[in-house]
Design a protein around this motif. Sequence first.
Motif, PDB file in Angstrom:
ATOM      1  N   ARG A  61      -1.533   1.070  -9.309  1.00  0.00           N
ATOM      2  CA  ARG A  61      -1.502  -0.346  -8.960  1.00  0.00           C
ATOM      3  C   ARG A  61      -2.934  -0.838  -8.903  1.00  0.00           C
ATOM      4  O   ARG A  61      -3.844  -0.069  -8.594  1.00  0.00           O
ATOM      5  CB  ARG A  61      -0.816  -0.558  -7.622  1.00  0.00           C
ATOM      6  CG  ARG A  61       0.644  -0.238  -7.653  1.00  0.00           C
ATOM      7  CD  ARG A  61       1.294  -0.491  -6.325  1.00  0.00           C
ATOM      8  NE  ARG A  61       2.710  -0.191  -6.448  1.00  0.00           N
ATOM      9  CZ  ARG A  61       3.575  -0.273  -5.470  1.00  0.00           C
ATOM     10  NH1 ARG A  61       3.167  -0.636  -4.271  1.00  0.00           N
ATOM     11  NH2 ARG A  61       4.832   0.008  -5.656  1.00  0.00           N
ATOM     12  N   VAL A  62      -3.124  -2.108  -9.192  1.00  0.00           N
ATOM     13  CA  VAL A  62      -4.456  -2.684  -9.029  1.00  0.00           C
ATOM     14  C   VAL A  62      -4.370  -3.812  -8.011  1.00  0.00           C
ATOM     15  O   VAL A  62      -3.399  -4.559  -7.967  1.00  0.00           O
ATOM     16  CB  VAL A  62      -5.069  -3.173 -10.361  1.00  0.00           C
ATOM     17  CG1 VAL A  62      -5.359  -1.996 -11.280  1.00  0.00           C
ATOM     18  CG2 VAL A  62      -4.197  -4.192 -11.052  1.00  0.00           C
ATOM     19  N   VAL A 117     -11.742  -5.406  -8.763  1.00  0.00           N
ATOM     20  CA  VAL A 117     -10.437  -4.784  -8.975  1.00  0.00           C
ATOM     21  C   VAL A 117     -10.498  -3.331  -8.502  1.00  0.00           C
ATOM     22  O   VAL A 117     -11.395  -2.588  -8.905  1.00  0.00           O
ATOM     23  CB  VAL A 117     -10.040  -4.845 -10.469  1.00  0.00           C
ATOM     24  CG1 VAL A 117      -8.717  -4.142 -10.711  1.00  0.00           C
ATOM     25  CG2 VAL A 117      -9.978  -6.294 -10.943  1.00  0.00           C
ATOM     26  N   VAL A 118      -9.544  -2.932  -7.667  1.00  0.00           N
ATOM     27  CA  VAL A 118      -9.481  -1.582  -7.117  1.00  0.00           C
ATOM     28  C   VAL A 118      -8.177  -0.928  -7.557  1.00  0.00           C
ATOM     29  O   VAL A 118      -7.106  -1.537  -7.460  1.00  0.00           O
ATOM     30  CB  VAL A 118      -9.548  -1.612  -5.571  1.00  0.00           C
ATOM     31  CG1 VAL A 118      -9.438  -0.208  -4.988  1.00  0.00           C
ATOM     32  CG2 VAL A 118     -10.805  -2.306  -5.103  1.00  0.00           C
ATOM     33  N   CYS A 119      -8.257   0.318  -8.010  1.00  0.00           N
ATOM     34  CA  CYS A 119      -7.065   1.089  -8.378  1.00  0.00           C
ATOM     35  C   CYS A 119      -6.506   1.765  -7.125  1.00  0.00           C
ATOM     36  O   CYS A 119      -7.268   2.311  -6.317  1.00  0.00           O
ATOM     37  CB  CYS A 119      -7.425   2.161  -9.406  1.00  0.00           C
ATOM     38  SG  CYS A 119      -8.001   1.461 -10.957  1.00  0.00           S
ATOM     39  N   VAL A 120      -5.181   1.723  -6.991  1.00  0.00           N
ATOM     40  CA  VAL A 120      -4.522   2.270  -5.803  1.00  0.00           C
ATOM     41  C   VAL A 120      -3.344   3.134  -6.243  1.00  0.00           C
ATOM     42  O   VAL A 120      -2.531   2.711  -7.069  1.00  0.00           O
ATOM     43  CB  VAL A 120      -4.044   1.135  -4.863  1.00  0.00           C
ATOM     44  CG1 VAL A 120      -3.237   1.683  -3.696  1.00  0.00           C
ATOM     45  CG2 VAL A 120      -5.225   0.314  -4.380  1.00  0.00           C
ATOM     46  N   SER A 124       0.572   7.059  -2.256  1.00  0.00           N
ATOM     47  CA  SER A 124      -0.217   7.189  -1.027  1.00  0.00           C
ATOM     48  C   SER A 124      -0.766   5.847  -0.550  1.00  0.00           C
ATOM     49  O   SER A 124      -1.167   5.725   0.596  1.00  0.00           O
ATOM     50  CB  SER A 124      -1.385   8.152  -1.246  1.00  0.00           C
ATOM     51  OG  SER A 124      -2.353   7.569  -2.111  1.00  0.00           O
ATOM     52  N   LYS A 125      -0.804   4.866  -1.482  1.00  0.00           N
ATOM     53  CA  LYS A 125      -1.348   3.530  -1.191  1.00  0.00           C
ATOM     54  C   LYS A 125      -2.829   3.593  -0.807  1.00  0.00           C
ATOM     55  O   LYS A 125      -3.328   2.755  -0.073  1.00  0.00           O
ATOM     56  CB  LYS A 125      -0.525   2.825  -0.121  1.00  0.00           C
ATOM     57  CG  LYS A 125       0.916   2.584  -0.562  1.00  0.00           C
ATOM     58  CD  LYS A 125       1.674   1.757   0.411  1.00  0.00           C
ATOM     59  CE  LYS A 125       3.082   1.449   0.083  1.00  0.00           C
ATOM     60  NZ  LYS A 125       3.762   1.937  -1.018  1.00  0.00           N
ATOM     61  N   ARG A 126      -3.535   4.575  -1.343  1.00  0.00           N
ATOM     62  CA  ARG A 126      -4.961   4.758  -1.111  1.00  0.00           C
ATOM     63  C   ARG A 126      -5.711   4.530  -2.430  1.00  0.00           C
ATOM     64  O   ARG A 126      -5.162   4.768  -3.501  1.00  0.00           O
ATOM     65  CB  ARG A 126      -5.257   6.184  -0.617  1.00  0.00           C
ATOM     66  CG  ARG A 126      -4.478   6.616   0.622  1.00  0.00           C
ATOM     67  CD  ARG A 126      -4.958   6.030   1.905  1.00  0.00           C
ATOM     68  NE  ARG A 126      -6.373   6.322   2.099  1.00  0.00           N
ATOM     69  CZ  ARG A 126      -7.159   5.620   2.883  1.00  0.00           C
ATOM     70  NH1 ARG A 126      -6.699   4.602   3.556  1.00  0.00           N
ATOM     71  NH2 ARG A 126      -8.423   5.937   3.004  1.00  0.00           N
ATOM     72  N   PRO A 127      -6.940   4.076  -2.361  1.00  0.00           N
ATOM     73  CA  PRO A 127      -7.725   3.944  -3.589  1.00  0.00           C
ATOM     74  C   PRO A 127      -7.748   5.260  -4.356  1.00  0.00           C
ATOM     75  O   PRO A 127      -7.780   6.345  -3.756  1.00  0.00           O
ATOM     76  CB  PRO A 127      -9.113   3.567  -3.082  1.00  0.00           C
ATOM     77  CG  PRO A 127      -8.854   2.870  -1.780  1.00  0.00           C
ATOM     78  CD  PRO A 127      -7.697   3.627  -1.181  1.00  0.00           C
ATOM     79  N   CYS A 128      -7.690   5.159  -5.673  1.00  0.00           N
ATOM     80  CA  CYS A 128      -7.653   6.345  -6.520  1.00  0.00           C
ATOM     81  C   CYS A 128      -8.526   6.134  -7.759  1.00  0.00           C
ATOM     82  O   CYS A 128      -9.051   5.039  -7.984  1.00  0.00           O
ATOM     83  CB  CYS A 128      -6.216   6.675  -6.920  1.00  0.00           C
ATOM     84  SG  CYS A 128      -5.435   5.432  -7.984  1.00  0.00           S
TER      85      CYS A 128
END
Length: 148
Positions: A61-62, A117-120, A124-128
């Motif tokens: 997700r982004v 933009v951050v990848c998640v 886990s719903k944590r940044p990846c």
Amino acid sequence: MARIQFADFDDAVFATRLVCPAPLHPGAHTDNVQLLQLASQARMQFFAQWRWRESDVAGVRVFVGDQAVQYRAEAFPHQAVEVQMAVRDIAAKGFDLVWRLVDADSGTLLTLGKIGVVCVDPHSKRPCALPEALRQRLQQLQPLLAEA
């Protein structure tokens, strides 16, 4: 008061034409929230060019980690505008989209902005990590040709 300042750019890799929405306040210019909505629509279309949705971009997700905007001129309801985007600062877990909003007819610069933009990870719903498929697509983008 110190103002956010952005440098204009001429290496857009994506552009889309949109129309400013109806006014929130009678007789008013397009509201700042509405301008950010235009940038959000363009961001979604940026991913859609590869048939990705923000809920599934190459398996992640982004999310918008941060965003900032600098207003340069007024935009008005029902005005045709173009949102142009360029990629900056590709990092381990995301990248920046810088954007400019211009009047579609005159080319007048209306707004400059940046979206982080951050990848998640969807579980886990944590940044990846930025997926390799996305990294490759971003690195292969070429600037749009300027109109003659």
